[in-house]
Design a protein around this motif. Structure first.
Motif, PDB file in Angstrom:
ATOM      1  N   ALA A 115       0.850  -1.188   0.000  1.00 26.26           N
ATOM      2  CA  ALA A 115       0.000   0.000   0.000  1.00 26.26           C
ATOM      3  C   ALA A 115       0.882   1.234   0.000  1.00 26.26           C
ATOM      4  O   ALA A 115       1.803   1.346   0.817  1.00 26.26           O
ATOM      5  N   ASN A 116       0.612   2.161  -0.924  1.00 23.34           N
ATOM      6  CA  ASN A 116       1.314   3.448  -0.971  1.00 23.34           C
ATOM      7  C   ASN A 116       0.387   4.510  -0.388  1.00 23.34           C
ATOM      8  O   ASN A 116      -0.750   4.673  -0.843  1.00 23.34           O
ATOM      9  N   VAL A 117       0.880   5.212   0.641  1.00 21.46           N
ATOM     10  CA  VAL A 117       0.029   6.139   1.383  1.00 21.46           C
ATOM     11  C   VAL A 117       0.603   7.547   1.274  1.00 21.46           C
ATOM     12  O   VAL A 117       1.805   7.757   1.497  1.00 21.46           O
ATOM     13  N   THR A 118      -0.236   8.506   0.940  1.00 25.68           N
ATOM     14  CA  THR A 118       0.176   9.912   0.847  1.00 25.68           C
ATOM     15  C   THR A 118      -0.823  10.785   1.586  1.00 25.68           C
ATOM     16  O   THR A 118      -1.961  10.381   1.851  1.00 25.68           O
ATOM     17  N   GLY A 119      -0.395  12.000   1.915  1.00 21.86           N
ATOM     18  CA  GLY A 119      -1.275  12.946   2.588  1.00 21.86           C
ATOM     19  C   GLY A 119      -0.550  14.209   2.954  1.00 21.86           C
ATOM     20  O   GLY A 119       0.604  14.433   2.569  1.00 21.86           O
ATOM     21  N   THR A 120      -1.214  15.052   3.737  1.00 21.40           N
ATOM     22  CA  THR A 120      -0.681  16.352   4.130  1.00 21.40           C
ATOM     23  C   THR A 120      -1.002  16.604   5.594  1.00 21.40           C
ATOM     24  O   THR A 120      -2.065  16.209   6.095  1.00 21.40           O
ATOM     25  N   VAL A 121      -0.099  17.287   6.293  1.00 20.34           N
ATOM     26  CA  VAL A 121      -0.309  17.678   7.685  1.00 20.34           C
ATOM     27  C   VAL A 121      -0.357  19.197   7.766  1.00 20.34           C
ATOM     28  O   VAL A 121       0.516  19.891   7.232  1.00 20.34           O
ATOM     29  N   LEU A 122      -1.397  19.706   8.451  1.00 24.46           N
ATOM     30  CA  LEU A 122      -1.600  21.143   8.599  1.00 24.46           C
ATOM     31  C   LEU A 122      -1.430  21.549  10.049  1.00 24.46           C
ATOM     32  O   LEU A 122      -1.593  20.731  10.968  1.00 24.46           O
ATOM     33  N   ASP A 123      -1.117  22.834  10.285  1.00 22.19           N
ATOM     34  CA  ASP A 123      -1.006  23.340  11.651  1.00 22.19           C
ATOM     35  C   ASP A 123      -2.361  23.863  12.113  1.00 22.19           C
ATOM     36  O   ASP A 123      -3.392  23.665  11.447  1.00 22.19           O
ATOM     37  N   CYS A 124      -2.401  24.564  13.257  1.00 26.77           N
ATOM     38  CA  CYS A 124      -3.656  25.029  13.835  1.00 26.77           C
ATOM     39  C   CYS A 124      -4.355  26.071  12.958  1.00 26.77           C
ATOM     40  O   CYS A 124      -5.568  26.277  13.065  1.00 26.77           O
ATOM     41  N   ASN A 125      -3.591  26.746  12.104  1.00 25.26           N
ATOM     42  CA  ASN A 125      -4.155  27.777  11.227  1.00 25.26           C
ATOM     43  C   ASN A 125      -4.505  27.239   9.844  1.00 25.26           C
ATOM     44  O   ASN A 125      -4.844  28.006   8.941  1.00 25.26           O
ATOM     45  N   GLY A 126      -4.380  25.907   9.676  1.00 26.57           N
ATOM     46  CA  GLY A 126      -4.692  25.324   8.392  1.00 26.57           C
ATOM     47  C   GLY A 126      -3.586  25.457   7.370  1.00 26.57           C
ATOM     48  O   GLY A 126      -3.801  25.195   6.180  1.00 26.57           O
ATOM     49  N   LEU A 127      -2.388  25.848   7.815  1.00 27.31           N
ATOM     50  CA  LEU A 127      -1.245  25.987   6.922  1.00 27.31           C
ATOM     51  C   LEU A 127      -0.389  24.724   6.972  1.00 27.31           C
ATOM     52  O   LEU A 127      -0.401  23.987   7.967  1.00 27.31           O
ATOM     53  N   ALA A 128       0.357  24.470   5.911  1.00 31.56           N
ATOM     54  CA  ALA A 128       1.191  23.275   5.842  1.00 31.56           C
ATOM     55  C   ALA A 128       2.269  23.298   6.922  1.00 31.56           C
ATOM     56  O   ALA A 128       2.907  24.335   7.169  1.00 31.56           O
ATOM     57  N   VAL A 129       2.478  22.152   7.603  1.00 33.71           N
ATOM     58  CA  VAL A 129       3.560  22.008   8.578  1.00 33.71           C
ATOM     59  C   VAL A 129       4.864  21.808   7.812  1.00 33.71           C
ATOM     60  O   VAL A 129       5.000  20.832   7.063  1.00 33.71           O
ATOM     61  N   THR A 130       5.784  22.724   7.971  1.00 33.57           N
ATOM     62  CA  THR A 130       7.017  22.687   7.165  1.00 33.57           C
ATOM     63  C   THR A 130       8.109  21.815   7.771  1.00 33.57           C
ATOM     64  O   THR A 130       9.086  21.487   7.105  1.00 33.57           O
ATOM     65  N   SER A 131       7.956  21.444   9.040  1.00 33.25           N
ATOM     66  CA  SER A 131       8.944  20.581   9.685  1.00 33.25           C
ATOM     67  C   SER A 131       8.232  19.696  10.692  1.00 33.25           C
ATOM     68  O   SER A 131       7.655  20.199  11.666  1.00 33.25           O
ATOM     69  N   GLY A 132       8.240  18.401  10.455  1.00 31.99           N
ATOM     70  CA  GLY A 132       7.554  17.497  11.372  1.00 31.99           C
ATOM     71  C   GLY A 132       7.614  16.074  10.858  1.00 31.99           C
ATOM     72  O   GLY A 132       8.399  15.737   9.967  1.00 31.99           O
ATOM     73  N   TYR A 133       6.756  15.219  11.420  1.00 33.14           N
ATOM     74  CA  TYR A 133       6.764  13.818  11.023  1.00 33.14           C
ATOM     75  C   TYR A 133       5.418  13.185  11.341  1.00 33.14           C
ATOM     76  O   TYR A 133       4.582  13.775  12.060  1.00 33.14           O
ATOM     77  N   LEU A 134       5.209  11.999  10.786  1.00 31.94           N
ATOM     78  CA  LEU A 134       3.982  11.249  10.989  1.00 31.94           C
ATOM     79  C   LEU A 134       4.329   9.923  11.628  1.00 31.94           C
ATOM     80  O   LEU A 134       5.136   9.161  11.097  1.00 31.94           O
TER      81      LEU A 134
ATOM     82  N   GLU B 212      -4.244  -2.229  -0.841  1.00 34.23           N
ATOM     83  CA  GLU B 212      -3.174  -2.336  -1.823  1.00 34.23           C
ATOM     84  C   GLU B 212      -3.329  -1.234  -2.867  1.00 34.23           C
ATOM     85  O   GLU B 212      -4.435  -0.856  -3.241  1.00 34.23           O
ATOM     86  N   GLY B 213      -2.188  -0.701  -3.325  1.00 36.28           N
ATOM     87  CA  GLY B 213      -2.216   0.381  -4.305  1.00 36.28           C
ATOM     88  C   GLY B 213      -2.091   1.729  -3.635  1.00 36.28           C
ATOM     89  O   GLY B 213      -1.523   1.853  -2.551  1.00 36.28           O
ATOM     90  N   ASN B 214      -2.638   2.751  -4.262  1.00 37.31           N
ATOM     91  CA  ASN B 214      -2.490   4.118  -3.770  1.00 37.31           C
ATOM     92  C   ASN B 214      -3.609   4.488  -2.810  1.00 37.31           C
ATOM     93  O   ASN B 214      -4.793   4.222  -3.077  1.00 37.31           O
ATOM     94  N   ASN B 215      -3.229   5.103  -1.686  1.00 38.82           N
ATOM     95  CA  ASN B 215      -4.175   5.552  -0.665  1.00 38.82           C
ATOM     96  C   ASN B 215      -3.855   6.998  -0.320  1.00 38.82           C
ATOM     97  O   ASN B 215      -2.704   7.320   0.014  1.00 38.82           O
ATOM     98  N   THR B 216      -4.874   7.857  -0.382  1.00 38.63           N
ATOM     99  CA  THR B 216      -4.699   9.262  -0.022  1.00 38.63           C
ATOM    100  C   THR B 216      -5.477   9.544   1.257  1.00 38.63           C
ATOM    101  O   THR B 216      -6.687   9.314   1.327  1.00 38.63           O
ATOM    102  N   ILE B 217      -4.765  10.020   2.279  1.00 38.86           N
ATOM    103  CA  ILE B 217      -5.401  10.342   3.567  1.00 38.86           C
ATOM    104  C   ILE B 217      -5.828  11.803   3.539  1.00 38.86           C
ATOM    105  O   ILE B 217      -5.083  12.674   3.077  1.00 38.86           O
ATOM    106  N   SER B 218      -7.021  12.069   4.057  1.00 36.42           N
ATOM    107  CA  SER B 218      -7.474  13.454   4.165  1.00 36.42           C
ATOM    108  C   SER B 218      -6.507  14.250   5.034  1.00 36.42           C
ATOM    109  O   SER B 218      -5.804  13.690   5.882  1.00 36.42           O
ATOM    110  N   ALA B 219      -6.468  15.550   4.819  1.00 34.52           N
ATOM    111  CA  ALA B 219      -5.525  16.417   5.534  1.00 34.52           C
ATOM    112  C   ALA B 219      -5.621  16.193   7.040  1.00 34.52           C
ATOM    113  O   ALA B 219      -6.706  16.181   7.621  1.00 34.52           O
TER     114      ALA B 219
END
Length: 794
Positions: free
Chosen positions: A579-598, A654-661
């Motif tokens: 399974a290939n998993v992709t997504g995005t992490v946002l901060d409290c203001n809805g902006l992209a987190v520029t440094s972090g991890y999942l 299996e395959g591509n999986n996109t997680i909501s923000a």
């Protein structure tokens, strides 16, 4: 004017050198000296070249005191393997006298390293606990670009910044340009097990080259790996910036600066790198070595030695020689008497201390105390005599299956009423006879049994256990036969793909054909290795799958064990679903987190996925098949603010999986405890401090209990599982699961996978998924997914 001759110049130069050496050897310690008997202490530059010949033996166990079988133990050029009891022997090894190094290597663990002062033609005995590799690595960085790892481990943070082109292959020093993987685990110096974990014997070389004893305040085990699993190290001349967090509640009393040390695996000694500066609850500094890192104060030390005997002068082997409550020092490595009753160790100089001698059943109850005088010189304690009321003598002889006395027998003894893994090993005479003393004193119990087994070295034959309650004085056991009915052998294999790539985090289930409910689940390590202990002369089936909960099998094979270790070699596994998993992490203001991890929990392992500078993440993992969804838990972390998101359970295919923000906007830190579960897709959550989360263990029945409640004195959620052999990566049978939505009827089997297992005071994390019936009368099966994180109280 008198012009000095050439000879006079040489003499004058020698005198100046002698004065300088004398000055350095008597250097005054004003900031870190512990001793109070004198304001001057003699410091020493150690001789790390002179070697002596000595013999070494000991026991290697894991964090749960379970024997580690098949570990490779080396001292100098000599090598041995641990047996099923974790025992090894190395005879006549050539080692460095002032810092002899014993290294223990086992896949899935950090290398264990014990250092000691060797005495020529004497035995050395010790016990070592191996630390499992962290089940979650701290992401990756590109070696050519450099970057920062940020590791969260048990609520404590450890970060490393590596410069561009800053690492090389440790085996050949060639530049490395691929992805760097960091594996790090925080160790609590005040934990009981720390004294057996090392590394080394707490001695190190300061920046002047003097050898010192360290009072360690915080320590992190670190391992750098390349994409092919190769060991990496920092490029010569380049440094890394490290930040090491202190234990909870201790930071306020710590000094603003403290020496930073790295561990040298070759010399077996810590090396002072410079000064670390405290900022908040962490120390930050520069290091040129990333094997393991600590901060601590140097202390001058002395070497002590002695012998422990009974009243007749006969040796008392394997006694514990400890120094409790050492002033100004967090811990001192304990010493053990060897097979001849001899012991030696190190202790702070100029400090009046008390040695405590103890033994079985391992509760720490001292049977003999001895004053260790305040001294700047090495101390010989002579012979220490254990009182007769605290000694048990076991004697008898060993025979083979034909009843003949044998000349290559051993006696293995284990206490049954103290911590698991407490084995003892005794040899026999050339006629098969044995007689040995054990310290046996416990003021809390009156019926402490021991198990005694006999072994023949040449055949590996092991007799059945004889369980007795020994009495003070002589206990004659008669003849012990090595002809038992149940013994174990070591099993191993390596899983690879069709293209030869080693398969990590794949499950191997090994089932006993004659007892199908007896299944050993093993998770492959980074090299695709499978290791386990099986009964001899039995038939087994090995089934390979992407997860314990998969309905499909990728590979199956029936094999048999004999009386020797079994290796199936490389097993080629095809059809593994990814399974290939992709997504995005946002901060409290809805902006992209520029440094972090999942943080990603799946089965019995944790992935730490770094975020891109636009908050994106991408990772791949094994899943069951094309038709089944696999559950995972994800926690987004903002590395800049330290904020995190609540654990979220999702399903991937299996395959591509996109997680909501995902949003990392929880102010509480990651030490929060929780129990999260879903029933047929509906989510429920308990977390502290809003709810009460608790953990306890019963070491007699080997069960762990976890509970959560909204109101005091109630228990809304209850989880219990069998914990024999618990540790990171272990699989444990679920016994009970109660919650307000369901009662407790479980459709077996369900296994609890452990993803984090810290010391007492640290954290226990895990996960399980399966079918659960609502009650004994309502047999409708419901899909349950649960993950938890609780502070260990036991």
């Amino acid at each position: 004017m008198v012009v000095p001759t050439k000879t006079a110049l040489i003499v004058l130069t020698g005198m100046i050198s002698l004065i300088l050496v004398t000055f350095q050897s008597c250097k005054k310690i004003t900031d870190h000296n512990v001793g109070s008997a004198s304001s001057w202490d003699t410091l020493k530059i150690p001789d790390l070249k002179t070697k002596v010949t000595t013999s070494i033996s000991g026991f290697i166990t894991d964090h749960d005191d379970i024997p580690v079988n098949g570990a490779v133990v080396s001292a100098g050029s000599s090598i041995a393997l641990t047996d099923q009891f974790g025992y090894f022997e190395i005879n006549n090894a050539s080692v460095v006298e002032e810092a002899a190094v014993v290294t223990v290597v086992k896949p899935g663990y950090y290398a264990g390293i014990q250092t000691f002062i060797a005495i020529s033609h004497q035995n050395e005995f010790f016990r070592m606990t191996l630390i499992p590799l962290a089940s979650y690595n701290s992401g990756t960085i590109d070696a050519s670009q450099g970057g920062t790892f940020s590791s969260w481990d048990g609520g404590w943070t450890f970060s490393v910044t590596i410069a561009a082109n800053g690492v090389v292959n440790a085996a050949n020093n060639t530049p490395y340009n691929g992805l760097i993987y960091l594996n790090a685990v925080w160790v609590w110096p005040m934990d009981f097990d720390f004294q057996y974990e090392g590394p080394g014997d707490l001695r190190g070389l300061d920046t002047s080259g003097f050898i010192r004893l360290l009072s360690i305040h915080a320590i992190e085990f670190v391992q750098l790996k390349g994409t092919a699993g190769e060991e990496l190290k920092l490029t010569k001349g380049k440094s890394a910036t490290v930040s090491l967090e202190l234990s909870s509640g201790s930071s306020a009393s710590e000094p603003p600066t403290i020496p930073l040390w790295s561990f040298n695996n070759t010399s077996g000694l810590w090396q002072e790198e410079g000064i670390a500066t405290k900022t908040g609850t962490a120390y930050t500094g520069e290091t040129k070595d990333l094997s393991s890192i600590c901060v601590g104060l140097p202390i001058n030390f002395v070497h002590f030695k002695g012998k422990i005997t009974d009243q007749s002068g006969k040796a008392v082997p394997y006694a514990v020689v400890n120094i409790p409550s050492v002033p100004s020092s967090l811990n001192v490595i304990p010493a053990f008497s060897d097979s001849a009753g001899l012991f030696s160790g190190i202790a702070p100089a100029n400090t009046l201390l008390q040695l405590q001698i103890s033994g079985m059943p391992g509760t720490g109850t001292p049977v003999l105390t001895q004053e260790l005088p305040a001294s700047q010189s090495d101390i010989s304690l002579g012979t220490l005599v254990v009182p007769s009321q605290n000694l048990v003598t076991l004697e008898g002889s060993i025979t083979d299956c034909s009843g003949h006395l044998i000349n290559d027998g051993d006696v293995i003894l284990k206490g049954n009423t103290f911590r698991p893994g407490g084995y003892y090993h005794y040899g026999t005479s050339g006629t098969g006879a044995f007689a040995f003393n054990i310290i046996y004193a416990n003021t809390n119990q009156t019926s402490d049994s021991v198990s005694i087994l006999s072994e023949q070295k040449s055949t590996g034959e092991l007799g059945n256990a004889l369980v007795i309650i020994p009495n003070p004085g002589i206990n004659n056991l008669g003849r012990l036969s090595t002809c038992g009915t149940s013994r174990n052998v070591q099993f191993s294999c390596t899983l690879v793909s069709g293209s030869g790539v080693h398969l990590q985090n794949v499950w191997a289930g090994v089932t006993n054909v004659s007892n199908p409910s007896d299944t050993l689940w093993i998770l492959t390590d980074s090299s695709g290795n499978v290791h386990g202990i099986l009964s001899e002369n039995s038939r087994f089936i090995i089934n390979i799958s992407a997860s314990q909960n998969c309905g499909n099998t990728l590979y199956s094979k029936t094999f048999s064990t004999g009386m020797s270790n079994v290796s199936l070699g490389n097993i080629v596994v095809t059809g593994l679903s990814i399974a290939n998993v992709t997504g995005t992490v946002l901060d409290c203001n809805g902006l992209a987190v520029t440094s972090g991890y999942l943080l990603v929990d799946k089965d019995a392992y944790r992935l730490n996925i770094p975020l891109g500078n636009t908050g994106t993440f991408a990772f791949s993992t094994n899943v069951c098949n094309t038709t089944t969804s696999d559950p995972i838990s994800v926690i987004p972390v903002n590395g800049t603010t330290g904020q995190a998101g609540k654990p979220l359970m999702i399903s991937i295919n299996e395959g591509n999986n996109t997680i909501s923000a995902l949003q990392a906007c929880v102010t509480a830190d990651l030490t929060q405890q929780y129990i999260n579960y879903s029933i047929d897709g509906s989510n429920y959550s308990y977390s502290s401090p809003a709810n009460t989360i608790s953990q306890s263990s019963d070491y007699n029945t080997h069960f762990t209990y976890i509970g959560a409640s909204v109101q005091p004195y109630t228990e809304d959620v209850f989880i219990s599982f069998y914990n024999n052999g618990i540790g990171v990566g272990s699989s444990n049978f679920l016994d009970e699961f109660h919650c307000p939505q369901l009662q407790w009827s479980i459709v077996p089997p369900i296994y609890v996978s452990i993803t984090e297992y810290g010391p007492v005071g640290g954290y226990l994390s895990g996960y399980f998924a399966g079918k659960v019936e609502k009650s004994s009368t309502d047999t409708t099966a419901h899909d349950v997914i649960c993950n938890f994180r609780v502070k260990r109280n036991q």
